[in-house]
Each structure stands twice: as structure tokens, then as C-alpha cells.
Write an enzyme that holds these catalytic residues in place. Structure first.
Site, PDB file in Angstrom:
ATOM      1  N   CYS A 367      25.457  -0.136  22.114  1.00 11.98           N
ATOM      2  CA  CYS A 367      25.526   1.203  22.796  1.00 11.98           C
ATOM      3  C   CYS A 367      24.362   1.241  23.959  1.00 11.98           C
ATOM      4  O   CYS A 367      24.612   1.618  24.955  1.00 11.98           O
ATOM      5  CB  CYS A 367      25.261   2.198  21.954  1.00 11.98           C
ATOM      6  SG  CYS A 367      26.388   2.000  20.369  1.00 11.98           S
ATOM      7  N   ARG A 396      22.295  -6.574  11.204  1.00 13.09           N
ATOM      8  CA  ARG A 396      21.962  -5.642  10.471  1.00 13.09           C
ATOM      9  C   ARG A 396      21.172  -6.048   9.138  1.00 13.09           C
ATOM     10  O   ARG A 396      21.898  -6.804   8.558  1.00 13.09           O
ATOM     11  CB  ARG A 396      22.834  -4.459  10.403  1.00 13.09           C
ATOM     12  CG  ARG A 396      23.168  -3.815  11.768  1.00 13.09           C
ATOM     13  CD  ARG A 396      24.178  -3.017  11.606  1.00 13.09           C
ATOM     14  NE  ARG A 396      24.843  -2.244  12.871  1.00 13.09           N
ATOM     15  CZ  ARG A 396      26.105  -1.341  12.709  1.00 13.09           C
ATOM     16  NH1 ARG A 396      26.446  -0.986  11.948  1.00 13.09           N
ATOM     17  NH2 ARG A 396      26.185  -1.136  14.118  1.00 13.09           N
ATOM     18  N   GLN A 414      31.020  -6.955  17.038  1.00 13.77           N
ATOM     19  CA  GLN A 414      31.630  -5.667  17.104  1.00 13.77           C
ATOM     20  C   GLN A 414      32.511  -5.659  18.453  1.00 13.77           C
ATOM     21  O   GLN A 414      31.904  -6.072  19.326  1.00 13.77           O
ATOM     22  CB  GLN A 414      30.713  -4.480  17.226  1.00 13.77           C
ATOM     23  CG  GLN A 414      29.957  -4.058  16.115  1.00 13.77           C
ATOM     24  CD  GLN A 414      29.554  -2.876  16.323  1.00 13.77           C
ATOM     25  OE1 GLN A 414      28.545  -2.699  17.356  1.00 13.77           O
ATOM     26  NE2 GLN A 414      29.330  -1.791  15.253  1.00 13.77           N
ATOM     27  N   ASP A 416      33.117  -3.509  20.775  1.00 14.03           N
ATOM     28  CA  ASP A 416      32.671  -2.489  21.165  1.00 14.03           C
ATOM     29  C   ASP A 416      33.466  -1.737  22.471  1.00 14.03           C
ATOM     30  O   ASP A 416      33.285  -2.742  23.458  1.00 14.03           O
ATOM     31  CB  ASP A 416      30.943  -2.456  21.257  1.00 14.03           C
ATOM     32  CG  ASP A 416      30.362  -1.683  20.355  1.00 14.03           C
ATOM     33  OD1 ASP A 416      30.846  -0.645  19.892  1.00 14.03           O
ATOM     34  OD2 ASP A 416      29.329  -1.931  20.194  1.00 14.03           O
ATOM     35  N   HIS A 418      32.965   1.646  25.352  1.00 13.08           N
ATOM     36  CA  HIS A 418      32.200   3.010  25.666  1.00 13.08           C
ATOM     37  C   HIS A 418      32.818   3.473  26.976  1.00 13.08           C
ATOM     38  O   HIS A 418      32.924   2.774  27.994  1.00 13.08           O
ATOM     39  CB  HIS A 418      30.813   2.823  25.929  1.00 13.08           C
ATOM     40  CG  HIS A 418      30.089   2.564  24.287  1.00 13.08           C
ATOM     41  ND1 HIS A 418      29.964   1.064  24.149  1.00 13.08           N
ATOM     42  CD2 HIS A 418      29.652   3.350  23.473  1.00 13.08           C
ATOM     43  CE1 HIS A 418      29.137   1.008  23.055  1.00 13.08           C
ATOM     44  NE2 HIS A 418      28.998   2.313  22.605  1.00 13.08           N
ATOM     45  N   LYS A 498      34.599  12.859  15.347  1.00 10.83           N
ATOM     46  CA  LYS A 498      35.234  11.346  15.571  1.00 10.83           C
ATOM     47  C   LYS A 498      36.512  11.599  14.654  1.00 10.83           C
ATOM     48  O   LYS A 498      36.908  12.127  13.907  1.00 10.83           O
ATOM     49  CB  LYS A 498      34.349  10.586  14.823  1.00 10.83           C
ATOM     50  CG  LYS A 498      34.150  10.708  13.344  1.00 10.83           C
ATOM     51  CD  LYS A 498      33.330   9.499  13.008  1.00 10.83           C
ATOM     52  CE  LYS A 498      32.977   9.772  11.122  1.00 10.83           C
ATOM     53  NZ  LYS A 498      32.322   8.754  10.516  1.00 10.83           N
ATOM     54  N   HIS A 544      32.548   6.535  21.969  1.00  8.96           N
ATOM     55  CA  HIS A 544      32.170   5.151  21.472  1.00  8.96           C
ATOM     56  C   HIS A 544      33.679   4.957  20.950  1.00  8.96           C
ATOM     57  O   HIS A 544      34.246   5.847  20.521  1.00  8.96           O
ATOM     58  CB  HIS A 544      31.387   5.437  20.330  1.00  8.96           C
ATOM     59  CG  HIS A 544      29.938   5.604  20.649  1.00  8.96           C
ATOM     60  ND1 HIS A 544      29.059   4.521  20.904  1.00  8.96           N
ATOM     61  CD2 HIS A 544      29.301   6.805  20.784  1.00  8.96           C
ATOM     62  CE1 HIS A 544      27.858   5.101  21.118  1.00  8.96           C
ATOM     63  NE2 HIS A 544      27.784   6.549  20.848  1.00  8.96           N
TER      64      HIS A 544
END
Length: 686
Positions: A367, A396, A414, A416, A418, A498, A544
Site C-alpha cells: 500500500c 511477513r 498479493q 493488490d 488501490h 469493508k 484497497h
């Protein structure tokens, strides 16, 4: 008859025609010679005798009689989807939740009846049952015999029909009672409870624990035949490796013995579909101790499937107006402090590394980099919405005991995305995101979803007006999609509401997959702005979203749902050629090269094997199509196809095969959907 069968297996059309005229009894006998009785029974169940797809045969095509004789192997049928009985969940059935919670308490009571020195800690209900953590002072390890004894004692408690009774006490009174029975773990639990008064649940007058409920009315309401103790594992108290090691007994509980039977069937089915086993068997990926736990090594076949998956993902995102980013794997620690990740997620991040006197952090999220890309220029309201997408690998920290194949790893990619937009654009952008999600997931066969809408928690950032706008936009988007959903009041992230999407696999399990989240935190932390039509500067809304969640986890779910039988467009090998003789290998080589020019995955084993073994190996490797090439096929430049789980489906020209494969690959359908296979009857007319 054996001689005729051998000729038929060698693709002699004349003998195939003769075979078609043999009586049913003879055909069954011939089938038993080739495959055995069990294979015949499996095949008979897998493809109904009446099943036919109309086909206008070309002169080269023939409904080959050998298909009526040679049954599909048991291996080919191992991935058949069983009939799924719907099971209730904790969310859908309060009775089930009460049964599971009460079963946990009864189990703890039974354990302390049998082993008085054992101390209890926590015992919640979970997805398929319950567990309780126990501290055993003398170091005893619960064995299988102990579980049987505990279950027997649980049944005895059930027959006693002891009342579940709730009592409210002061914190001081709760502490006094706990100290009286010398349960130090309960004291720590008491200290963690912020609400008052303290609630205690009793089972009769014989046992009690700190608990908020709910429970059944009495132990006689627990269906003994629908409860089973499953396993014992070690677990550190509070998940802290420096704290005492506890023993966790897992149990499963249902409303009826039929539901328990279905649950056990699913467990057995899940074992056969375990992505870790299939990943090794099909040579897709590995996780090796030499490189470290939780780090995935993609093998050529697995990498090819991943590339197809990612290419499709990219194509769909281009169609939805996304721009792609590639971001670094590390960043200065200050970036993670600005984003808040260092403060909120430090325990899930790896240690920093020093570079020329500055600290750098391997990234746990993508992000912040997407925010930096937005901030490279002052944006106008005319520029919005801006949509960024990235297949970004993040890292992680996970404890070694929590790692599980591809489902929980330390390094993963991911998908991802945005979106930065105006307040009035939020609803349309979320609808488009849900459309994109549905388009991608359905391509992989996932069309049954469980939707959750999570709203503002007690602690949050952002004003009431922005929370109301975002929540209203999520609700409106779900309503416009016509999707039913459950509301989790207060379950949103601190930075925004979310939508979470769970997918249901082939054996009825649900998996957390896609998410769409509004974020009011990062735009504030990074001072993101755009210029309005009135020349004012305002914060954009940040959304997101992830469709797969992670490539690794989605790949694992896909492997288990399909049992390794990947659809034609994803299969690492679409067609495996099986030359009858070495003289046919030259023609087979030409076909491999021609297929490669068209982007098709046609393979030829390096070693020569008997035809039967070649077919068997292809079945075990989950290859969708086997192309059999004999002298007749070489002469006519044709190929005889055998579809996995079906059998022989006809003879086709090379061009028909290549054109059909290209079309099926592009449409993500089976080859038979575009070439219109005839599936021959197993019961030819006498």
C-alpha cells in the site's frame, strides 16, 4: 477375444467395429480383463450410459468401440466431486453454536473429573467444533486412550442432564473463588476481562468457568452421537513461546449424527485433496528446509500454471482500466512509520537491516508504495479515479508452528489494487470491483460466495460523515449486485468499513478470498490531496482491494477444489502424446513444435513405454487429453484423442486439434465443448 482386444487397443478401426457388435456380456468380460471389476463399477457410475453429445463426424472421426471396452481408471475418477450435504455453521445455527460451546465446557469438566490435577485455560467454539487448552503439571501427554476415556465421561455427564446455570459476580468474588481452587490461568483470564459484572457458567453444582455464554439448557441436550474428540496438539499459553506449553484437545460437534458423518466424509475427501501432497505428486511446488520455512519454490509446471493465472488476472484488470505498478521489496523504515505499519503490525514484520547507517524494512504490504505513486504529481478531480494494480510479493513473520503449505507462508504475492477516487465515485468503483471479482473467480469455477459487510468499530479514524458515506456506498454496491450478505457490526478495520468474500470449493468448504476496504487512514497519514473544481484541496477516498488474496493461497485452494484436475486452459500439460511405436515419434515431435508456436502445451515423454503404461501415467499426472498416434494416424496426419475420465472420443486431423485447443484455451472451456466430442455408449446394441 483377447487377440481382438489387442487389435482394438492398437486402433484398428475394423476390429473396433466388430467389437461394437459383440454382446454386452462379452464386452463386460473384455472390460474385466483389461481393468478389473472395480474399474468397471467406477466407470459405470462416472458416465451414465445414456450420455451422448451430438456430433457430425468427419471422415476421419469414428466412435471407437474400444471406448465401450476400456474403462477409465480409478485414478481418473479420484477427483470426481462427491454429492455435498449442506452443513450448518456457527453463524447460521445458534443451536449448533450452543452445542459446541457447551461441549467444550463438558469436555473440560470430564478432563478434571478424570485428571484432578489438570488446570483449564480457555475453551472456545471454532469453525467445525471446539477446543480446550489444559495445563498438565506432571508432564503427562494425553494419548488416544485418554481421548476415549474423556469422551466416555462426557457421555456420562450428558446422561446426568446437569443444568447450565449463569451467575453474575463481582470481580473480587470471582478472584476469591479462583484462588480457592488454585487456577492461576483463570486469574490471568479474569484480569483480561474489562466488563463487569463477571459472568460464570456452572454445570450443575459440580463445575464452573468464567464465560459469557451462550450454552444449552442442560447437558442432556448435547447429542452424544454427533460429538467426537479428534486430536491433541501442543499450544503455548497466549501463543507466547516463553510461556508454559499447554495441551489442546480438539473436538467436533454437530446437531445430528448425519451431520457428523458428512463432516468426517469431508475430512477424508480433504485428505485426498491436500494441496501439499498433490503439489509434490504433480511436481508443482516445494517448500524446502534448506531455503527456510514458509518460502515457496515454484517448479516449472507450477510456475506455468501461475503464469496463466497471472496473465488472465492482468488482462481483466486492463479491461477495467487499471495501471500496473512494480514496487521495491524493501523500503526505508521511515515509510513504514509514516504508514503506521511499524506501530500496528511490528510483530508481523521481519527485523530491519542497516544500509549505510539507515534502517530498511522488507515490505509486509504494498500500500505505501501505491500512495507514493499517487503523490508523484498534484492530482486534479479530473484525474480521478486512479486505479493501480500490482502482483507484489510481501514478507511477513509467522511462527514456524503456524506455517501450513501454501495456505500460510512467510513470503507471498498479493494481487493488490488501490483506487483513489472522489466521494461521489465510491459506489460505482465498488460495484465495478465486485464485477471484476465475480469475473475472475467464476473463471476458476468459484461461483458460490458468502459475503460479509463489516462496519465501524469502537476505535476508528475518520469523521462520522466519511464513515457514513463509505458504509452507504458498500451497502449500495451490494444491493446493486443483488448479493445477499451478513452484517458484522463493529467488525470493520479501524481505518474503514469493508466487504469480505468467501468462496465455496467443490466439497463445500469456505475460504476467505477477496476483500474490498475503504481507507481513511493512509490518505491522512500521507497528506494525500486532489484539487476540486473550486480549486480547493481535499483528501481522495482510498479503496484497497484484493481478488485472490494471495497467489499462493488461492493456488492451494484451487488445487484442493479440483483435486489437481486443473481445467484445460490452466493445465501445465494440455495434451500428452502417446506414440504406439517409435516410428510415430517423429510425427509426434512435429506436433509438439507446432503446438508450441501457437502457445499450446503439447508434450511428448522422452522415454518410450507401452501404450497402456503411457495412458496410465497421463491419468496419474492429471493430463486432460492423451493423443494416441499409431501407424494409421501418421499416415493420415491425424490423432486419436482420449479425454481424462471419459475415454476415447474420436480421431481428428492435426489442424482440428490445434484449432480446437486454441479456442478452448481462449474461452477457458473443455476441449469437448468446442470440438463436440461424442462420448461413446458403454452398452452398444447387440
Amino acid at each position: 477375444r483377447k487377440l481382438q482386444l489387442r487389435w482394438c487397443l492398437s486402433h484398428d478401426a475394423g476390429v473396433c467395429a466388430v467389437t461394437m457388435l459383440l454382446s454386452r456380456r462379452v464386452l463386460v468380460m473384455l472390460s474385466l480383463l483389461v481393468n478389473g471389476a472395480s474399474a468397471f463399477r467406477v466407470r459405470a457410475r462416472a458416465a451414465p450410459l445414456s450420455r451422448r453429445i451430438p456430433l457430425a463426424l468427419s471422415p476421419l472421426r469414428s466412435a471407437r468401440g474400444v471406448s465401450a471396452v476400456r474403462m477409465a481408471t480409478t485414478e481418473a475418477q479420484s477427483s470426481a466431486v462427491p454429492e455435498v450435504l449442506e452443513l450448518p455453521t456457527n453463524d447460521s445455527s445458534e443451536r449448533l453454536l450452543r452445542i459446541r460451546h457447551s461441549s467444550a465446557h463438558v469436555m473440560a469438566m470430564a478432563v478434571q473429573r478424570l485428571f484432578p490435577d489438570v488446570q483449564v485455560t480457555i475453551g472456545p467454539w471454532i469453525e467445525n467444533g471446539f477446543y480446550y487448552d489444559f495445563f498438565v503439571p506432571d508432564g503427562k501427554v494425553f494419548a488416544e486412550e485418554d481421548l476415549k476415556a474423556i469422551k466416555k465421561e462426557m457421555d456420562r455427564i450428558g446422561r446426568e442432564k446437569l443444568e447450565f446455570r449463569v451467575e453474575e459476580v463481582s470481580r473480587e468474588e470471582a478472584r476469591r473463588r479462583i484462588e480457592e481452587i488454585d487456577e492461576p490461568f483463570k486469574l490471568e483470564i479474569l484480569d483480561s476481562i474489562k466488563e463487569e459484572p463477571i459472568t460464570i457458567y456452572h454445570i450443575g453444582d459440580q463445575w464452573w468457568d468464567l464465560c459469557a455464554g451462550p450454552h444449552v439448557e442442560h447437558t442432556g441436550q448435547l447429542p452424544a452421537k454427533a460429538i467426537q474428540l479428534e486430536s491433541v496438539n501442543g499450544a503455548y499459553w497466549r501463543g507466547d513461546e516463553s510461556r508454559p506449553m499447554l495441551q489442546r484437545i480438539y473436538g467436533t460437534a454437530w446437531e445430528s449424527k448425519e451431520q457428523l458423518r458428512e463432516h468426517k466424509r469431508r475430512l477424508e475427501e480433504a485428505k485426498k485433496r491436500d494441496h501439499r501432497v498433490l503439489g509434490k505428486k504433480l511436481d508443482l511446488f516445494s517448500i524446502q528446509e534448506e531455503s527456510g520455512g514458509g518460502l515457496v519454490l515454484w517448479h516449472p509446471k507450477g510456475a506455468l500454471v501461475r503464469r496463466k493465472l497471472e496473465d488472465f488476472w492482468k488482462d481483466v484488470h486492463v479491461a477495467y482500466g487499471y495501471d500496473f505498478l512494480y514496487t521495491p521489496h524493501i523500503a526505508n523504515l521511515d515509510l513504514w512509520k509514516t504508514s503506521g505499519h511499524y506501530d500496528f503490525y511490528r510483530e508481523g514484520m521481519f527485523d530491519q537491516m542497516e544500509v549505510e547507517g539507515e534502517l530498511y524494512q522488507i515490505k509486509p504490504m504494498n500500500c505505501p508504495y501505491h500512495v507514493l505513486a499517487y503523490k508523484t504529481d498534484m492530482r486534479s478531480y479530473r484525474d480521478l479515479p486512479i486505479r493501480y494494480a500490482e502482483l507484489g510479493t510481501v514478507y511477513r513473520y509467522e511462527r514456524s508452528g503456524t506455517l501450513h503449505g501454501l495456505m500460510r507462508v512467510r513470503g507471498f504475492t498479493q494481487d493488490d489494487g488501490h483506487i483513489f477516487c472522489l466521494p461521489e465515485q465510491v459506489s460505482d468503483e465498488i460495484v465495478a470491483t465486485l464485477d471484476l471479482t465475480e469475473q475472475i473467480l467464476s473463471r476458476f469455477g468459484f461461483k458460490d460466495y458468502e459475503i460479509n459487510l463489516s462496519t465501524r468499530p469502537e476505535k476508528s479514524v475518520g469523521g462520522d460523515d466519511i464513515w457514513e458515506l463509505a458504509t452507504k456506498a458498500l451497502v449500495e454496491a451490494l444491493d446493486r449486485k443483488g448479493w445477499s450478505y451478513k452484517v458484522d457490526d463493529g467488525g470493520g478495520a479501524f481505518y474503514g468499513p469493508k466487504i469480505d468474500v468467501k468462496i465455496k470449493d467443490a466439497i463445500g468448504r469456505t475460504w476467505q478470498c477477496s476483500t474490498v476496504q475503504c481507507d481513511f487512514n493512509l490518505p491522512e497519514r500521507f497528506d494525500m490531496e486532489y484539487v476540486t473544481s473550486e480549486a480547493e484541496r481535499k483528501r481522495p477516498i482510498m479503496i484497497h482491494r484484493a481478488i485472490f488474496g494471495s497467489i499462493e493461497r488461492f493456488f492451494g485452494v484451487l488445487i484442493e477444489s479440483t483435486a489437481g484436475d486443473l481445467p484445460l486452459w490452466l493445465a501445465p500439460e494440455q495434451v500428452r502424446l502417446a506414440p504406439v511405436t517409435d516410428d510415430a515419434r517423429g510425427f509426434a515431435d512435429e506436433l509438439v513444435k507446432e503446438g508450441a508456436k501457437r502457445g499450446l502445451r503439447i508434450t511428448l515423454p522422452r522415454q518410450s513405454e507401452r501404450l497402456g503404461k503411457q495412458i496410465r501415467n497421463a491419468e496419474m499426472d492429471r493430463v486432460p487429453i492423451v493423443g494416441i498416434i499409431g501407424a494409421k494416424e501418421v499416415e493420415q496426419r491425424s490423432i486419436t484423442l482420449r479425454a481424462r475420465g471419459i475415454g476415447d472420443v474420436g480421431t481428428f486431423t492435426v489442424e482440428e486439434l490445434l484449432d480446437g485447443l486454441q479456442l478452448a484455451d481462449a474461452k477457458a472451456v473443455d476441449l469437448g465443448d468446442v470440438m463436440k466430442f461424442e462420448i461413446p455408449s458403454q452398452e452398444p446394441a447387440e
